[in-house]
Design a protein around this motif. Sequence first.
Motif, PDB file in Angstrom:
ATOM      1  N   ILE A  39      39.116   6.793  -5.550  1.00  0.00           N
ATOM      2  CA  ILE A  39      39.009   5.447  -6.109  1.00  0.00           C
ATOM      3  C   ILE A  39      40.264   5.051  -6.895  1.00  0.00           C
ATOM      4  CG2 ILE A  39      37.776   6.201  -8.195  1.00  0.00           C
ATOM      5  CD1 ILE A  39      37.109   2.908  -6.391  1.00  0.00           C
ATOM      6  N   TYR A  96      34.339  -1.873  -1.506  1.00  0.00           N
ATOM      7  CA  TYR A  96      34.537  -0.421  -1.519  1.00  0.00           C
ATOM      8  C   TYR A  96      33.206   0.279  -1.810  1.00  0.00           C
ATOM      9  CZ  TYR A  96      36.106   4.203  -3.054  1.00  0.00           C
ATOM     10  OH  TYR A  96      36.273   5.558  -3.199  1.00  0.00           O
ATOM     11  N   LEU A 132      36.692  -3.998  -4.865  1.00  0.00           N
ATOM     12  CA  LEU A 132      35.856  -2.914  -5.387  1.00  0.00           C
ATOM     13  C   LEU A 132      34.397  -3.088  -4.984  1.00  0.00           C
ATOM     14  CD1 LEU A 132      37.455  -2.385  -8.906  1.00  0.00           C
ATOM     15  CD2 LEU A 132      37.403  -0.741  -7.012  1.00  0.00           C
ATOM     16  N   TYR A 149      30.942   2.759   0.269  1.00  0.00           N
ATOM     17  CA  TYR A 149      30.692   4.081  -0.297  1.00  0.00           C
ATOM     18  C   TYR A 149      29.199   4.399  -0.300  1.00  0.00           C
ATOM     19  CZ  TYR A 149      31.380   8.067  -3.435  1.00  0.00           C
ATOM     20  OH  TYR A 149      31.425   9.329  -3.974  1.00  0.00           O
ATOM     21  N   GLY A 200      35.800   2.711   1.275  1.00  0.00           N
ATOM     22  CA  GLY A 200      34.548   3.145   0.658  1.00  0.00           C
ATOM     23  C   GLY A 200      33.787   4.093   1.560  1.00  0.00           C
TER      24      GLY A 200
END
Length: 165
Positions: A135, A71, A68, A75, A129
């Motif tokens: 997500i 990601y 995450l 992003y 991302g």
Amino acid sequence: MNLQFVMNYLSEYGMWFLFIIVFLEYLNLPGFPSGIIMPATGILIATNNLNFILALIISVLAGLLGSLVLYFLGYLLGKPFVEKIYIKFPRFQKSIDKTFSYVNKYGAKASFISRLIPVARTLISLVNGIAKTNILKFILFSVFGITIWNFAFIYAGYAFNHLFL
């Protein structure tokens, strides 16, 4: 980093060390190969009567958290971030480009597929991302792939611990 080094730290610091080292490995940092970390965990589970399921859950949570982080880096920073990686680490360009092609072809499912392929398994988070993959789908497919990968390697150390000692 070798097997004995990892086993010493796992013995001393336990599941905290497992969490930290797996988190760092999923951030794609060099020097933290799952091919050593996970089997060492399995060996310690077998030889010290530790909880296999707890170790697997901790490793999956750490892997997901590291994923995450990558990601969200992708992003927020997007393509310019990848361009900097290409300049600084040109050897990663082919792998990153291949990972982009997986995401373009399979969407969020690429997260599952890539979790089972060395190198791509950590790069997929950054690429998802950048591609702004959903997500929730990213998390779902990542958890399945991370679980399979981590289980296989932890179990290998657990089942074959007598060969390593």
